[in-house]
Design an enzyme around this catalytic site. Structure first.
Site, mmCIF file in Angstrom:
data_model
loop_
_atom_site.group_PDB
_atom_site.id
_atom_site.type_symbol
_atom_site.label_atom_id
_atom_site.label_comp_id
_atom_site.label_asym_id
_atom_site.label_seq_id
_atom_site.Cartn_x
_atom_site.Cartn_y
_atom_site.Cartn_z
ATOM 1 N N THR A 162 -0.485 0.242 -4.579
ATOM 2 C CA THR A 162 -1.485 1.178 -4.753
ATOM 3 C C THR A 162 -1.289 3.139 -5.312
ATOM 4 O O THR A 162 0.197 2.922 -5.192
ATOM 5 C CB THR A 162 -1.866 1.696 -3.829
ATOM 6 O OG1 THR A 162 -1.359 2.069 -2.377
ATOM 7 C CG2 THR A 162 -3.823 0.553 -2.896
ATOM 8 N N ASP A 196 0.709 -1.059 -0.087
ATOM 9 C CA ASP A 196 -0.227 0.105 0.130
ATOM 10 C C ASP A 196 0.860 1.800 0.030
ATOM 11 O O ASP A 196 1.038 2.034 1.034
ATOM 12 C CB ASP A 196 -0.481 -0.036 0.684
ATOM 13 C CG ASP A 196 -2.037 0.802 1.458
ATOM 14 O OD1 ASP A 196 -2.445 1.496 0.042
ATOM 15 O OD2 ASP A 196 -2.717 1.242 2.149
ATOM 16 N N ARG A 197 1.379 1.620 -0.949
ATOM 17 C CA ARG A 197 2.407 2.134 -1.125
ATOM 18 C C ARG A 197 2.116 4.065 -1.889
ATOM 19 O O ARG A 197 2.270 5.029 -1.574
ATOM 20 C CB ARG A 197 3.527 2.367 -2.115
ATOM 21 C CG ARG A 197 4.931 2.999 -2.171
ATOM 22 C CD ARG A 197 5.785 3.246 -1.423
ATOM 23 N NE ARG A 197 6.794 4.151 -1.662
ATOM 24 C CZ ARG A 197 6.311 5.947 -1.876
ATOM 25 N NH1 ARG A 197 5.335 5.808 -1.798
ATOM 26 N NH2 ARG A 197 7.429 5.851 -2.538
ATOM 27 N N LYS A 198 0.937 3.475 -2.382
ATOM 28 C CA LYS A 198 0.221 4.938 -2.630
ATOM 29 C C LYS A 198 1.608 6.410 -3.403
ATOM 30 O O LYS A 198 1.383 7.122 -2.416
ATOM 31 C CB LYS A 198 -0.493 5.574 -1.434
ATOM 32 C CG LYS A 198 -1.338 4.780 -0.469
ATOM 33 C CD LYS A 198 -2.478 5.379 0.214
ATOM 34 C CE LYS A 198 -3.703 4.481 0.554
ATOM 35 N NZ LYS A 198 -3.423 4.040 2.024
ATOM 36 N N PHE A 199 1.748 5.322 -4.154
ATOM 37 C CA PHE A 199 2.664 6.169 -5.022
ATOM 38 C C PHE A 199 1.595 7.387 -5.444
ATOM 39 O O PHE A 199 0.336 7.546 -5.838
ATOM 40 C CB PHE A 199 2.363 5.220 -6.657
ATOM 41 C CG PHE A 199 3.872 4.313 -6.055
ATOM 42 C CD1 PHE A 199 5.056 4.325 -5.929
ATOM 43 C CD2 PHE A 199 3.529 2.888 -6.307
ATOM 44 C CE1 PHE A 199 5.621 3.323 -5.617
ATOM 45 C CE2 PHE A 199 4.200 1.937 -6.054
ATOM 46 C CZ PHE A 199 5.800 2.139 -4.938
#
Ligand code: BMP
Length: 261
Positions: free
Chosen positions: A120, A91-94
């Protein structure tokens, strides 16, 4: 429509190969539960993968919170994923320009693209964030979830933002496996998975930190979740395996009710 079509039929409509695989895992394990493995030590992460693993389709990590990260942890996670038949999502949320996210995805100490089936992504930078990620993974079976709406109080996702984000997802069906959102009308395409966090049997919120919770039934029946994300409801339970079993049973029952309605 997406909401009433069974997961088996939807697997044939998924364009991204990881979405198709995830749908098949969900059917075979009868699980639409994703655990948010938000723990800060390697040993706790692996013990959670072992205890909750049998009951989840997806194991979601925040690998950058692990204090004693090492490449061995990744080997252990991959072994647990294979043993218990679940997929891994970082869930890195680039949320940066394409060039930067391609490096964040494949380089550094975590080398996310080498092990995470899914990641993500915030669509805020525009389409380039996806082309950047794609450029880092030629020939690997990888995919992403676009975060178009958040569970937290006061989040900035306007109806316009949600609509424009969905337009971006349509341009990259090969890489976009699904959408992180909170409302049932957002995802129409049965080939895309809706992932929805903010699920708890016990709490409505987490105090002043902004998280907002709904019940398993609400999240699947009213809010349209295909997969529900449960973090603290499982990891802070006295018996995480037992909690995972309980969430899995309630979420799967809600899915069966939804497709039969
Ligand atoms: P918990 O069930 O403990 O509140 O954890 C929710 C998890 O889902 C966290 O890992 C968080 O990063 C993630 N998440 C969220 O809560 N809301 C969103 O809108 C998107 C998320 O990824």
């Amino acid at each position: 429509s997406r909401l009433t079509l069974p997961f088996t039929a939807r697997a044939d409509q998924a364009v991204n190969p990881v979405a198709a695989k995830l749908l098949k895992v969900m059917v075979s394990k009868q699980s639409n539960l994703c655990v948010a493995a938000d723990v800060t030590s390697a040993s706790r992460l692996i013990s959670l993968a072992e205890s909750a693993g049998p009951y989840v389709c997806l194991f979601k990590t925040h690998i950058d919170i692990v204090e004693d990260f090492s490449p061995q942890l990744i080997q252990d996670l991959l072994a647990a994923a294979q043993k218990h038949n679940f997929l891994l999502m970082e869930d890195r949320k680039f949320a940066d320009i394409g060039h930067t996210v391609s490096l964040q995805y494949s380089q550094g100490i975590h080398k996310i693209s080498s092990w995470a089936d899914l990641v993500t992504v915030h669509p805020i930078p525009g389409e380039g964030v996806i082309t950047g990620l794609k450029s880092a993974v030629t020939n690997l079976h990888r995919g992403c979830f676009l975060v178009v709406e958040m569970s937290s109080a006061g989040n900035l996702a306007s109806p316009n933002y949600v609509a424009s984000s969905m337009e971006i997802s349509k341009k990259h069906p090969d890489f976009v496996a699904g959408i992180v959102c909170q409302t049932s009308g957002t995802v129409q395409n049965p080939g895309l998975l809706q992932l929805t966090p903010g699920v708890s049997l016990d709490c409505q919120n987490d105090g002043h930190l902004g998280q907002q919770y709904n019940s398993p039934e609400d999240i699947v029946m009213s809010r349209g979740a295909d997969i529900a994300v449960v973090g603290r409801g499982i990891i802070q339970a006295t018996d995480p395996a037992q909690a995972a079993q309980e969430y899995r049973a309630k979420l799967w029952a809600a899915y069966e009710k939804r497709v039969s309605s």
